[in-house]
Design an enzyme around this catalytic site. Structure first.
Site, PDB file in Angstrom:
ATOM      1  CB  ALA A 106      43.083  29.542  37.990  1.00 31.44           C
TER       2      ALA A 106
ATOM      3  N   GLY B  24      47.829  28.606  38.697  1.00 29.57           N
ATOM      4  CA  GLY B  24      48.105  27.515  38.185  1.00 29.57           C
ATOM      5  C   GLY B  24      48.463  26.943  36.303  1.00 29.57           C
TER       6      GLY B  24
ATOM      7  CD  GLU C  56      49.213  26.464  41.861  1.00 27.82           C
ATOM      8  OE1 GLU C  56      48.784  27.086  41.445  1.00 27.82           O
ATOM      9  OE2 GLU C  56      49.138  26.252  42.991  1.00 27.82           O
TER      10      GLU C  56
ATOM     11  CD  GLU D 193      48.655  32.082  42.399  1.00 33.54           C
ATOM     12  OE1 GLU D 193      50.077  31.802  42.432  1.00 33.54           O
ATOM     13  OE2 GLU D 193      48.858  30.726  41.792  1.00 33.54           O
TER      14      GLU D 193
HETATM   15  C1  HXC Z   1      42.061  34.929  32.067  1.00 37.31           C
HETATM   16  C2  HXC Z   1      43.904  35.708  31.136  1.00 37.31           C
HETATM   17  C3  HXC Z   1      44.794  35.255  32.030  1.00 37.31           C
HETATM   18  C4  HXC Z   1      44.188  34.332  33.010  1.00 37.31           C
HETATM   19  C5  HXC Z   1      45.029  36.286  30.592  1.00 37.31           C
HETATM   20  N1  HXC Z   1      44.541  36.687  29.607  1.00 37.31           N
HETATM   21  N2  HXC Z   1      46.030  35.044  31.653  1.00 37.31           N
HETATM   22  N3  HXC Z   1      42.334  34.684  30.902  1.00 37.31           N
HETATM   23  N4  HXC Z   1      41.899  33.901  32.989  1.00 37.31           N
HETATM   24  N5  HXC Z   1      44.978  33.812  33.911  1.00 37.31           N
HETATM   25  C6  HXC Z   1      43.986  37.213  28.681  1.00 37.31           C
HETATM   26  C7  HXC Z   1      43.387  38.572  29.561  1.00 37.31           C
HETATM   27  O1  HXC Z   1      42.406  38.961  30.108  1.00 37.31           O
HETATM   28  C8  HXC Z   1      43.282  38.782  28.088  1.00 37.31           C
HETATM   29  O2  HXC Z   1      41.818  39.045  26.966  1.00 37.31           O
HETATM   30  C9  HXC Z   1      44.184  38.078  26.956  1.00 37.31           C
HETATM   31  O3  HXC Z   1      44.414  36.736  28.105  1.00 37.31           O
HETATM   32  C10 HXC Z   1      45.313  38.267  26.671  1.00 37.31           C
HETATM   33  O4  HXC Z   1      46.143  38.582  27.704  1.00 37.31           O
HETATM   34  P1  HXC Z   1      47.002  40.196  27.992  1.00 37.31           P
HETATM   35  O5  HXC Z   1      47.360  39.882  28.832  1.00 37.31           O
HETATM   36  O6  HXC Z   1      47.074  40.905  26.579  1.00 37.31           O
HETATM   37  O7  HXC Z   1      48.384  39.333  27.452  1.00 37.31           O
HETATM   38  P2  HXC Z   1      50.327  39.897  27.370  1.00 37.31           P
HETATM   39  O8  HXC Z   1      50.393  40.939  27.320  1.00 37.31           O
HETATM   40  O9  HXC Z   1      50.838  38.842  26.189  1.00 37.31           O
HETATM   41  O10 HXC Z   1      50.119  38.663  28.801  1.00 37.31           O
HETATM   42  C11 HXC Z   1      49.977  37.734  28.680  1.00 37.31           C
HETATM   43  C12 HXC Z   1      50.755  37.716  30.841  1.00 37.31           C
HETATM   44  C13 HXC Z   1      49.466  38.281  31.698  1.00 37.31           C
HETATM   45  C14 HXC Z   1      51.655  38.194  30.936  1.00 37.31           C
HETATM   46  C15 HXC Z   1      50.245  36.046  30.698  1.00 37.31           C
HETATM   47  O11 HXC Z   1      47.949  37.848  30.729  1.00 37.31           O
HETATM   48  C16 HXC Z   1      49.274  37.594  32.992  1.00 37.31           C
HETATM   49  O12 HXC Z   1      49.562  38.388  33.588  1.00 37.31           O
HETATM   50  N6  HXC Z   1      47.863  36.877  33.115  1.00 37.31           N
HETATM   51  C17 HXC Z   1      47.442  37.429  34.315  1.00 37.31           C
HETATM   52  C18 HXC Z   1      48.948  35.850  35.135  1.00 37.31           C
HETATM   53  C19 HXC Z   1      47.633  35.258  36.518  1.00 37.31           C
HETATM   54  O13 HXC Z   1      48.037  35.895  37.234  1.00 37.31           O
HETATM   55  N7  HXC Z   1      47.694  34.709  36.592  1.00 37.31           N
HETATM   56  C20 HXC Z   1      48.187  33.892  37.649  1.00 37.31           C
HETATM   57  C21 HXC Z   1      45.682  33.590  38.254  1.00 37.31           C
HETATM   58  S1  HXC Z   1      45.970  32.782  39.582  1.00 37.31           S
HETATM   59  P3  HXC Z   1      41.320  39.783  26.873  1.00 37.31           P
HETATM   60  O14 HXC Z   1      39.712  39.933  25.903  1.00 37.31           O
HETATM   61  O15 HXC Z   1      41.726  41.550  27.168  1.00 37.31           O
HETATM   62  O16 HXC Z   1      42.478  39.831  25.095  1.00 37.31           O
HETATM   63  C22 HXC Z   1      45.436  31.643  39.636  1.00 37.31           C
HETATM   64  C23 HXC Z   1      45.282  30.086  41.104  1.00 37.31           C
HETATM   65  C24 HXC Z   1      45.570  28.815  41.369  1.00 37.31           C
HETATM   66  O17 HXC Z   1      46.880  30.328  38.811  1.00 37.31           O
HETATM   67  C25 HXC Z   1      45.018  28.829  41.297  1.00 37.31           C
HETATM   68  C26 HXC Z   1      44.959  27.208  41.746  1.00 37.31           C
HETATM   69  C27 HXC Z   1      44.358  26.531  40.497  1.00 37.31           C
END
Ligand code: HXC
Length: 255
Positions: free
Chosen positions: A63, A106, A109, A129
């Site tokens: 998400a 997400g 999921e 998460e």
């Molecule tokens: C918003 C995101 C994002 C996310 C990445 N980005 N994941 N933006 N939401 N979930 C954005 C970053 O902010 C960044 O923006 C750009 O994408 C590139 O990300 P990087 O981290 O620089 O890329 P990379 O080094 O290739 O790493 C990729 C990654 C990492 C491993 C996927 O981005 C990451 O760990 N993302 C978060 C994963 C996460 O925690 N997911 C769970 C979310 S909670 P800028 O502007 O800086 O370029 C969830 C709850 C679900 O899903 C609830 C039900 C729906």
């Protein structure tokens, strides 16, 4: 620019997540556009199977954290993400997740909410998460516990550890693992096989298998029997059986 690209490939609907700058993070727009596309195809008898894909490097990174960061309790209740999951669960057409790269939070999921998952050897799955101070909210705790068993689900959800496609395959999380360049083609191939099957029986079969997660064995067996009887009432099953007896290919018409 649309955040979900939609395309019809013969009898298959292909929805491709399209937010590369945010690693295909599931924004409110993505949830809305994807649900709308799935529902439209579900109402179209020409679409027999649906594939949900991301890109080579990421299926979806979860998400949208930037969107969630600004939401309080009330805003979350009203968010498109809340409405999305039941809308997806109501889709009767088979859904295949075509996963390459990250399927996190997400994103994982979303793949789990599909009926099957085809994964590239470069796919990685995880529920990170916990690292953000939240827990999965799109079905992750329930679907992982049912698919993998409590112990393994607990480890993934409590640690946030990512697993590779091969680990996911060994755990029974994915249907198959493909070479890196073949993930989309193999997903579409699987979808086309299903699309050739009699569509009413396909929908009944999907409903029957899903009942296994919802009920007792006796209740599920009883549901299966009713659905089997419904399948027996279709013209397609008359055609399927007649074609077998006459040693020819059946022509299914979805009746
Ligand atoms: C918003 C995101 C994002 C996310 C990445 N980005 N994941 N933006 N939401 N979930 C954005 C970053 O902010 C960044 O923006 C750009 O994408 C590139 O990300 P990087 O981290 O620089 O890329 P990379 O080094 O290739 O790493 C990729 C990654 C990492 C491993 C996927 O981005 C990451 O760990 N993302 C978060 C994963 C996460 O925690 N997911 C769970 C979310 S909670 P800028 O502007 O800086 O370029 C969830 C709850 C679900 O899903 C609830 C039900 C729906």
């Amino acid at each position: 620019m649309s955040t979900v690209l939609t395309e019809i490939r013969g009898p298959v609907g292909l929805a491709t997540l399209n937010r590369p700058d945010a690693r295909n993070a599931l924004s409110p727009e993505v949830f809305k556009e994807l649900a709308t596309a799935l529902e439209a195809w579900d109402g179209d008898p020409e679409v027999r199977c649906i594939v949900i894909a991301g890109g080579d490097e990421w299926f979806a990174a979860g998400a949208d954290i930037r969107d969630m960061a600004s939401r309080g309790f009330q805003d979350m209740l009203d968010s498109p993400s809340t409405g999305f999951w039941p809308r997806m669960a109501a889709v009767r057409t088979p859904l295949i997740a075509a996963v390459s790269g990250y399927a996190l939070g997400g994103g994982c999921e979303l793949a789990l909410a599909c009926d099957m998952i085809v994964a590239s050897e470069r796919a990685e799955f995880g529920q990170p998460e916990i690292l953000l101070g939240i827990i999965p909210g799109g079905g992750g705790t329930q679907r992982l516990a049912r698919l993998l068993g409590k112990q393994r689900a607990m480890e993934l959800v409590l640690t946030g550890r990512r697993i590779t496609a091969l680990e996911a395959e060994a755990m029974g999380l994915v249907n198959r693992v493909t070479k890196a360049r073949d993930w989309l083609k193999e997903s579409l191939d699987l979808a086309e096989v299903i699309a050739r099957r009699p569509p009413l029986a396909v929908r009944l079969a999907k409903q029957a298998v899903l009942a296994a997660d919802e009920t007792t064995l006796a209740g599920g067996l009883s549901q299966e029997r009713r659905l089997f009887e419904l399948a027996m009432a279709t013209e397609d099953r008359v055609e399927g059986m007649q074609a077998f007896i006459e040693k020819r290919k059946p022509e299914f018409r979805g009746r």
